[in-house]
Design a protein around this motif. Structure first.
Motif, short mmCIF file in Angstrom:
data_model
loop_
_atom_site.label_atom_id
_atom_site.label_comp_id
_atom_site.label_asym_id
_atom_site.label_seq_id
_atom_site.Cartn_x
_atom_site.Cartn_y
_atom_site.Cartn_z
N VAL A 60 6.38 8.79 -7.37
CA VAL A 60 6.89 8.79 -6.00
C VAL A 60 7.35 8.52 -5.40
O VAL A 60 7.69 8.17 -4.00
CB VAL A 60 5.81 7.30 -5.63
N VAL A 61 8.71 8.58 -6.73
CA VAL A 61 10.13 8.02 -6.44
C VAL A 61 10.61 9.33 -4.83
O VAL A 61 10.41 11.10 -5.69
CB VAL A 61 11.67 7.75 -7.13
N PRO A 62 11.34 8.71 -3.97
CA PRO A 62 11.15 10.24 -3.18
C PRO A 62 12.72 10.74 -3.03
O PRO A 62 13.69 10.13 -3.55
CB PRO A 62 11.85 9.63 -1.38
N PRO A 63 13.50 11.78 -2.74
CA PRO A 63 14.89 12.57 -3.21
C PRO A 63 15.69 11.22 -2.77
O PRO A 63 15.62 10.71 -1.47
CB PRO A 63 14.50 13.70 -2.96
N ASN B 260 11.39 -2.46 -13.44
CA ASN B 260 11.86 -1.33 -12.60
C ASN B 260 12.95 -1.69 -11.46
O ASN B 260 12.52 -2.49 -10.81
CB ASN B 260 10.56 -0.20 -12.31
N LEU B 261 13.58 -0.66 -11.34
CA LEU B 261 14.53 -0.71 -10.51
C LEU B 261 14.77 0.33 -9.44
O LEU B 261 14.84 1.71 -9.93
CB LEU B 261 15.82 -0.71 -10.93
N LEU B 262 14.16 0.35 -8.31
CA LEU B 262 14.93 1.93 -7.28
C LEU B 262 15.92 1.85 -6.54
O LEU B 262 16.58 0.53 -5.85
CB LEU B 262 13.68 1.68 -6.25
N THR C 229 4.00 1.59 -13.67
CA THR C 229 4.82 1.70 -14.90
C THR C 229 5.59 2.87 -14.55
O THR C 229 5.77 3.15 -13.34
CB THR C 229 3.27 2.46 -15.33
N THR C 230 6.72 3.42 -15.51
CA THR C 230 7.71 3.01 -14.82
C THR C 230 7.63 5.14 -14.97
O THR C 230 8.11 5.75 -13.23
CB THR C 230 8.70 3.77 -16.20
N ALA C 231 6.15 5.54 -15.12
CA ALA C 231 5.89 7.48 -14.76
C ALA C 231 6.18 7.02 -13.73
O ALA C 231 5.49 8.34 -12.68
CB ALA C 231 5.57 7.36 -16.22
N GLU C 232 4.68 6.21 -13.06
CA GLU C 232 3.87 5.98 -12.12
C GLU C 232 4.91 5.70 -11.05
O GLU C 232 4.99 6.45 -9.75
CB GLU C 232 2.99 4.63 -11.55
N LEU C 233 5.90 5.26 -11.19
CA LEU C 233 6.89 5.27 -9.71
C LEU C 233 7.87 6.12 -9.73
O LEU C 233 8.24 6.31 -8.81
CB LEU C 233 7.54 3.68 -10.49
N ARG C 234 7.88 6.84 -11.09
CA ARG C 234 8.83 7.85 -10.90
C ARG C 234 8.02 9.70 -10.42
O ARG C 234 8.89 9.64 -9.54
CB ARG C 234 9.35 8.58 -12.07
N SER D 78 1.06 -0.93 0.23
CA SER D 78 -0.03 0.12 0.25
C SER D 78 1.03 1.10 0.65
O SER D 78 2.16 1.23 -0.25
CB SER D 78 -1.19 0.08 1.79
N GLY D 79 0.31 2.20 -0.60
CA GLY D 79 1.06 3.80 -0.27
C GLY D 79 1.76 4.09 1.67
O GLY D 79 3.19 4.49 1.23
N ASP D 80 1.36 3.87 2.35
CA ASP D 80 2.31 3.71 3.60
C ASP D 80 2.75 2.80 3.99
O ASP D 80 4.15 2.90 4.54
CB ASP D 80 0.98 3.75 4.58
N GLU D 81 2.40 1.45 3.13
CA GLU D 81 3.51 0.27 3.07
C GLU D 81 5.46 0.36 2.46
O GLU D 81 6.44 0.71 2.17
CB GLU D 81 2.81 -0.73 3.17
N PHE D 82 4.55 1.28 1.05
CA PHE D 82 5.61 1.66 0.60
C PHE D 82 6.92 3.02 1.06
O PHE D 82 7.88 3.11 1.12
CB PHE D 82 5.57 2.25 -0.75
N ASP D 83 6.23 3.91 1.42
CA ASP D 83 6.70 5.20 2.64
C ASP D 83 7.57 4.72 3.44
O ASP D 83 9.03 4.70 3.66
CB ASP D 83 5.32 5.59 2.72
N GLY D 84 7.25 3.45 4.39
CA GLY D 84 7.71 2.43 4.98
C GLY D 84 9.04 1.50 4.73
O GLY D 84 9.64 1.78 5.04
N LEU D 85 8.57 1.17 4.01
CA LEU D 85 10.05 0.24 3.26
C LEU D 85 11.05 1.19 2.81
O LEU D 85 12.10 0.82 2.77
CB LEU D 85 9.64 -0.79 1.75
N ILE D 86 11.12 2.18 1.73
CA ILE D 86 11.82 3.42 1.22
C ILE D 86 12.21 4.11 2.79
O ILE D 86 13.74 3.88 2.76
CB ILE D 86 10.63 4.59 0.23
#
Length: 239
Positions: free
Chosen positions: A213-216, A228-230, A206-211, A146-154
């Motif tokens: 939400v990618v944090p600095p 896609n690779l972060l 998609t690559t555009a969608e992930l871009r 989920s969005g919150d889980e994604f932020d937590g992983l990052i």
């Protein structure tokens, strides 16, 4: 292949749930799915290349780095990383975590791999323990979150890594969906590989969608086929 033609891939299907994520899924089919990940990932995930380009530069310097693999599933990625580093005359010390006890039971029945420890845990547990690793990796994890889980992983990845974090996932596209559906049609009977793989593509960015939400501090890279690779380099320095 009618489902591949009719599916709408214009947006992420975050409501779709993979069969193996259900607590009531068939345990035999689940184990066959875990077992099938090794073959699927060998073809589509490209981790041998990622090991050579993003991890091995530190390994060959004799550092014997530590690695955290998040969401190990069938355990094929940490076991492969251990084999590849051993062939290079070095040793990765790998901790692989997954919160699903069913995954842990599956890997506990596999022959032990030197240098690999499996734990039933989440990243927050390791942060709370004050642990850190030279490398943090995951495969096919981002689309589950989920969005919150994604932020937590990052956030946890940045806290846990000393050198580099690499999160690899599917890039959603119709060609990827059609190719996976066709390639897996004759195989993996009695497992969730094909059905869940198609759902995974629908859930993926998609690559555009992930871009978007990618944090600095993180780099977004792509890899063939449909990846896609972060990537995060601690201190901003590339290995």
């Amino acid at each position: 292949m009618l489902e591949a033609v009719a599916v709408n891939l214009a947006e992420r299907d975050t409501q779709a749930v993979e069969f193996m994520d259900s607590p009531n899924c068939d345990p035999v089919r689940l184990d066959r799915t875990y077992a099938g990940f090794r073959a699927v990932n060998a073809v589509v995930a490209g981790w041998h290349q990622l090991y050579r380009t993003l991890l091995r530069p530190a390994v060959v310097r004799g550092l014997n780095p530590t690695v955290l693999d998040i969401g190990f599933g069938g355990g094929d990625l940490p076991r492969a990383l251990a084999r590849w580093s051993a062939r290079d005359g070095s040793r990765l010390r790998i901790t692989a975590i997954d919160p699903d006890e069913r995954a842990h039971r599956f890997v506990s029945r596999l022959p032990p791999t030197s240098g690999v420890e499996f734990r039933c845990a989440v990243t927050a547990d390791l942060v709370a323990e004050g642990l850190s690793f030279d490398f943090v990796v995951s495969n096919h994890l981002l689309h589950h979150l989920s969005g919150d889980e994604f932020d937590g992983l990052i956030a946890d990845s940045r806290a846990l890594t000393r050198i580099r974090a690499v999160h690899s996932d599917i890039a959603r596209s119709l060609p990827a969906y059609l190719a996976f559906g066709a390639a897996t049609l004759p195989f993996f009977r009695g497992s969730y590989i094909r059905a869940d793989g198609l759902i995974s593509i629908r859930r993926s960015y998609t690559t555009a969608e992930l871009r978007a939400v990618v944090p600095p501090g993180w780099r977004l890279m792509t890899q063939f086929p449909a990846r896609n690779l972060l990537v995060f380099d601690q201190g901003g320095a590339h290995v």
